[in-house]
Design an enzyme around this catalytic site. Sequence first.
Site, PDB file in Angstrom:
ATOM      1  N   GLN A 293      17.810  68.358  69.178  1.00  0.00           N
ATOM      2  CA  GLN A 293      17.493  66.945  68.968  1.00  0.00           C
ATOM      3  C   GLN A 293      17.071  66.301  70.287  1.00  0.00           C
ATOM      4  O   GLN A 293      16.660  65.155  70.318  1.00  0.00           O
ATOM      5  CB  GLN A 293      18.713  66.202  68.411  1.00  0.00           C
ATOM      6  CG  GLN A 293      19.235  66.754  67.102  1.00  0.00           C
ATOM      7  CD  GLN A 293      20.552  66.114  66.708  1.00  0.00           C
ATOM      8  OE1 GLN A 293      20.598  65.051  66.092  1.00  0.00           O
ATOM      9  NE2 GLN A 293      21.637  66.755  67.084  1.00  0.00           N
TER      10      GLN A 293
ATOM     11  N   HIS B 162      12.904  66.472  67.402  1.00  0.00           N
ATOM     12  CA  HIS B 162      12.624  65.060  67.703  1.00  0.00           C
ATOM     13  C   HIS B 162      11.561  64.929  68.774  1.00  0.00           C
ATOM     14  O   HIS B 162      11.428  63.868  69.387  1.00  0.00           O
ATOM     15  CB  HIS B 162      13.919  64.330  68.113  1.00  0.00           C
ATOM     16  CG  HIS B 162      14.892  64.206  66.983  1.00  0.00           C
ATOM     17  ND1 HIS B 162      16.227  63.941  67.168  1.00  0.00           N
ATOM     18  CD2 HIS B 162      14.713  64.339  65.646  1.00  0.00           C
ATOM     19  CE1 HIS B 162      16.828  63.901  65.984  1.00  0.00           C
ATOM     20  NE2 HIS B 162      15.944  64.144  65.048  1.00  0.00           N
TER      21      HIS B 162
ATOM     22  N   CYS C 236      -2.142  59.073  72.452  1.00  0.00           N
ATOM     23  CA  CYS C 236      -2.772  57.764  72.253  1.00  0.00           C
ATOM     24  C   CYS C 236      -2.380  57.209  70.889  1.00  0.00           C
ATOM     25  O   CYS C 236      -2.439  57.921  69.881  1.00  0.00           O
ATOM     26  CB  CYS C 236      -4.301  57.931  72.335  1.00  0.00           C
ATOM     27  SG  CYS C 236      -5.205  56.470  71.792  1.00  0.00           S
TER      28      CYS C 236
ATOM     29  N   SER D  63      26.913  64.383  67.682  1.00  0.00           N
ATOM     30  CA  SER D  63      27.854  63.589  66.880  1.00  0.00           C
ATOM     31  C   SER D  63      27.563  63.742  65.391  1.00  0.00           C
ATOM     32  O   SER D  63      28.287  63.207  64.555  1.00  0.00           O
ATOM     33  CB  SER D  63      27.739  62.102  67.271  1.00  0.00           C
ATOM     34  OG  SER D  63      26.399  61.657  67.020  1.00  0.00           O
TER      35      SER D  63
HETATM   36  C1  BV8 Z   1      13.601  60.139  59.095  1.00  0.00           C
HETATM   37  C2  BV8 Z   1      14.254  60.889  69.803  1.00  0.00           C
HETATM   38  C3  BV8 Z   1      12.370  60.093  57.114  1.00  0.00           C
HETATM   39  C4  BV8 Z   1      14.078  59.588  70.509  1.00  0.00           C
HETATM   40  C5  BV8 Z   1      15.920  60.482  68.071  1.00  0.00           C
HETATM   41  C6  BV8 Z   1      16.404  53.435  57.625  1.00  0.00           C
HETATM   42  C7  BV8 Z   1      15.049  53.560  57.859  1.00  0.00           C
HETATM   43  C8  BV8 Z   1      14.488  54.748  58.283  1.00  0.00           C
HETATM   44  C9  BV8 Z   1      15.296  55.842  58.468  1.00  0.00           C
HETATM   45  C10 BV8 Z   1      16.635  55.696  58.245  1.00  0.00           C
HETATM   46  C11 BV8 Z   1      17.212  54.534  57.824  1.00  0.00           C
HETATM   47  N1  BV8 Z   1      18.559  54.730  57.713  1.00  0.00           N
HETATM   48  C12 BV8 Z   1      18.860  55.994  58.066  1.00  0.00           C
HETATM   49  C13 BV8 Z   1      17.704  56.572  58.369  1.00  0.00           C
HETATM   50  C14 BV8 Z   1      17.545  57.889  58.787  1.00  0.00           C
HETATM   51  C15 BV8 Z   1      17.539  57.852  60.328  1.00  0.00           C
HETATM   52  C16 BV8 Z   1      18.959  57.992  60.790  1.00  0.00           C
HETATM   53  O1  BV8 Z   1      19.499  59.073  60.724  1.00  0.00           O
HETATM   54  N2  BV8 Z   1      19.574  56.899  61.239  1.00  0.00           N
HETATM   55  C17 BV8 Z   1      20.949  56.992  61.681  1.00  0.00           C
HETATM   56  C18 BV8 Z   1      21.197  55.947  62.763  1.00  0.00           C
HETATM   57  C19 BV8 Z   1      21.851  56.798  60.472  1.00  0.00           C
HETATM   58  N3  BV8 Z   1      16.751  58.993  60.716  1.00  0.00           N
HETATM   59  C20 BV8 Z   1      15.453  58.838  61.009  1.00  0.00           C
HETATM   60  O2  BV8 Z   1      14.882  57.777  61.065  1.00  0.00           O
HETATM   61  C21 BV8 Z   1      14.699  60.130  61.226  1.00  0.00           C
HETATM   62  N4  BV8 Z   1      13.522  60.134  60.427  1.00  0.00           N
HETATM   63  O3  BV8 Z   1      14.645  60.065  58.489  1.00  0.00           O
HETATM   64  O4  BV8 Z   1      12.371  60.210  58.501  1.00  0.00           O
HETATM   65  C22 BV8 Z   1      12.286  58.626  56.822  1.00  0.00           C
HETATM   66  C23 BV8 Z   1      11.249  57.888  57.371  1.00  0.00           C
HETATM   67  C24 BV8 Z   1      11.143  56.557  57.024  1.00  0.00           C
HETATM   68  C25 BV8 Z   1      12.085  55.978  56.158  1.00  0.00           C
HETATM   69  C26 BV8 Z   1      13.149  56.733  55.673  1.00  0.00           C
HETATM   70  C27 BV8 Z   1      13.250  58.067  56.001  1.00  0.00           C
HETATM   71  C28 BV8 Z   1      14.307  60.246  62.682  1.00  0.00           C
HETATM   72  C29 BV8 Z   1      15.555  60.438  63.515  1.00  0.00           C
HETATM   73  C30 BV8 Z   1      15.130  60.811  64.938  1.00  0.00           C
HETATM   74  C31 BV8 Z   1      15.302  59.635  65.864  1.00  0.00           C
HETATM   75  N5  BV8 Z   1      15.015  60.056  67.234  1.00  0.00           N
HETATM   76  N6  BV8 Z   1      15.610  60.976  69.277  1.00  0.00           N
HETATM   77  C32 BV8 Z   1      14.829  59.540  71.798  1.00  0.00           C
HETATM   78  O5  BV8 Z   1      15.515  60.507  72.162  1.00  0.00           O
HETATM   79  O6  BV8 Z   1      14.704  58.487  72.471  1.00  0.00           O
HETATM   80  S1  BV8 Z   1      17.520  60.496  67.589  1.00  0.00           S
HETATM   81  C33 BV8 Z   1      18.489  60.602  68.957  1.00  0.00           C
HETATM   82  O7  BV8 Z   1      19.750  60.120  68.587  1.00  0.00           O
HETATM   83  C34 BV8 Z   1      18.736  61.998  69.404  1.00  0.00           C
HETATM   84  O8  BV8 Z   1      17.613  62.813  69.309  1.00  0.00           O
HETATM   85  C35 BV8 Z   1      19.841  62.465  68.517  1.00  0.00           C
HETATM   86  O9  BV8 Z   1      19.371  62.950  67.304  1.00  0.00           O
HETATM   87  C36 BV8 Z   1      20.559  61.179  68.236  1.00  0.00           C
HETATM   88  C37 BV8 Z   1      21.786  61.104  69.106  1.00  0.00           C
HETATM   89  O10 BV8 Z   1      22.674  62.022  68.532  1.00  0.00           O
HETATM   90  P1  BV8 Z   1      23.371  63.115  69.439  1.00  0.00           P
HETATM   91  O11 BV8 Z   1      22.361  63.990  70.050  1.00  0.00           O
HETATM   92  O12 BV8 Z   1      24.398  63.713  68.577  1.00  0.00           O
HETATM   93  O13 BV8 Z   1      24.013  62.307  70.606  1.00  0.00           O
HETATM   94  P2  BV8 Z   1      25.289  61.373  70.505  1.00  0.00           P
HETATM   95  O14 BV8 Z   1      25.333  60.590  71.747  1.00  0.00           O
HETATM   96  O15 BV8 Z   1      25.302  60.694  69.180  1.00  0.00           O
HETATM   97  O16 BV8 Z   1      26.508  62.394  70.478  1.00  0.00           O
HETATM   98  C38 BV8 Z   1      26.745  63.212  71.586  1.00  0.00           C
HETATM   99  C39 BV8 Z   1      27.882  64.128  71.171  1.00  0.00           C
HETATM  100  O17 BV8 Z   1      28.091  65.047  72.222  1.00  0.00           O
HETATM  101  C40 BV8 Z   1      29.189  63.386  70.951  1.00  0.00           C
HETATM  102  O18 BV8 Z   1      29.771  63.847  69.749  1.00  0.00           O
HETATM  103  C41 BV8 Z   1      30.032  63.786  72.163  1.00  0.00           C
HETATM  104  O19 BV8 Z   1      31.396  63.948  71.800  1.00  0.00           O
HETATM  105  C42 BV8 Z   1      29.452  65.116  72.526  1.00  0.00           C
HETATM  106  N7  BV8 Z   1      29.531  65.453  73.944  1.00  0.00           N
HETATM  107  C43 BV8 Z   1      29.384  64.632  75.012  1.00  0.00           C
HETATM  108  N8  BV8 Z   1      29.467  65.360  76.149  1.00  0.00           N
HETATM  109  C44 BV8 Z   1      29.648  66.655  75.772  1.00  0.00           C
HETATM  110  C45 BV8 Z   1      29.684  66.719  74.371  1.00  0.00           C
HETATM  111  N9  BV8 Z   1      29.855  67.868  73.687  1.00  0.00           N
HETATM  112  C46 BV8 Z   1      29.980  68.996  74.404  1.00  0.00           C
HETATM  113  N10 BV8 Z   1      29.944  69.021  75.761  1.00  0.00           N
HETATM  114  C47 BV8 Z   1      29.785  67.871  76.473  1.00  0.00           C
HETATM  115  N11 BV8 Z   1      29.771  67.924  77.818  1.00  0.00           N
END
Ligand code: BV8
Length: 258
Positions: free
Chosen positions: A105, A123, A131, A193
């Site tokens: 991701q 992602h 562009c 997460s």
């Molecule tokens: C989609 C790129 C179909 C950008 C990212 C309403 C409208 C539209 C869509 C939605 C909606 N409601 C829900 C959705 C779906 C939406 C979604 O999932 N929303 C969430 C908030 C509920 N998804 C989308 O929009 C996806 N597209 O569904 O298309 C569609 C289209 C239109 C309409 C409907 C459907 C696109 C999702 C991609 C978004 N882009 N990234 C950028 O990076 O700037 S997402 C971005 O956030 C990351 O890529 C990653 O996926 C996410 C963060 O998650 P994590 O990587 O897990 O990071 P996080 O901080 O959360 O957790 C870190 C973990 O690591 C923790 O658990 C921590 O404990 C642990 N950790 C920390 N340190 C360590 C560790 N573990 C081990 N060792 C360590 N040292």
Amino acid sequence: MPDHETLARWLLEARSVAVLTGAGVSAESGLATFRDPEEGLWAKYDPMELATIGAFEREPELVTRWYHWRFTRARDVQPNPGHHALAQLESFLTARERGCSIITQNIDGLHQRAGSQRVIEIHGTIHRWRCTKTGREKPLSDLSFDRFPIPSDHGGLMRPCIVWFGEMLPEQALRDTFAALERCDLFLSVGTSATVQPAASFIEIARAAGARTVEINKDATLNTGGVDLALRGPSGVILPRVMEQLDELASAMPSGDT
Ligand code: BV8
């Protein structure tokens, strides 16, 4: 048996491994995750708000500056032992003609810099921009960040080739992901997460395909209760330990049996 030894045994037996990684894998390189508070200038912004097409359309300068800052951070840090351990795992499995896919991701490119070759960037990547008018892509090295936002050569703006919330994932990346999930017999979720869709549901596809599921994460997640094995802690510590154990098990096997 200690958990990291159990995982090493499962890796020794696995015919095809799929690894889903999130921001946590890059945390020990010094890159903030989406849920840990950012320091300094960007502390007051919520990444979940900035990583949207709406934010780019409303405030292209702010969002472009944010991604330029994230790019410079990713460029200036190094892959950590967790990235290197996953690259080592790919080599181990490939040498034995077994499958290994890193479904990430993350947009930072650190898996590739650590030597992983079979990386699926679901992602996208911060290292290529396109562009907004023509879709034509350029490597980041061809862009000059002397003004924000960055005008394209065709009267549009340059944006990173990443997937914002509300945008569809790249079709080829999704196809490759589903193929890897359907053929895997071992699925690892590392440093995520498990809150963003569709990535958060990949574990279900792997489970339905009959795979064992493992979580390596600093904190518990929504997936923790359902996995076959959960290793709690930093991936940069756990993964190298697992790989050390795997190498020991493999070298103890009669040659040709692994
Ligand atoms: C989609 C790129 C179909 C950008 C990212 C309403 C409208 C539209 C869509 C939605 C909606 N409601 C829900 C959705 C779906 C939406 C979604 O999932 N929303 C969430 C908030 C509920 N998804 C989308 O929009 C996806 N597209 O569904 O298309 C569609 C289209 C239109 C309409 C409907 C459907 C696109 C999702 C991609 C978004 N882009 N990234 C950028 O990076 O700037 S997402 C971005 O956030 C990351 O890529 C990653 O996926 C996410 C963060 O998650 P994590 O990587 O897990 O990071 P996080 O901080 O959360 O957790 C870190 C973990 O690591 C923790 O658990 C921590 O404990 C642990 N950790 C920390 N340190 C360590 C560790 N573990 C081990 N060792 C360590 N040292």
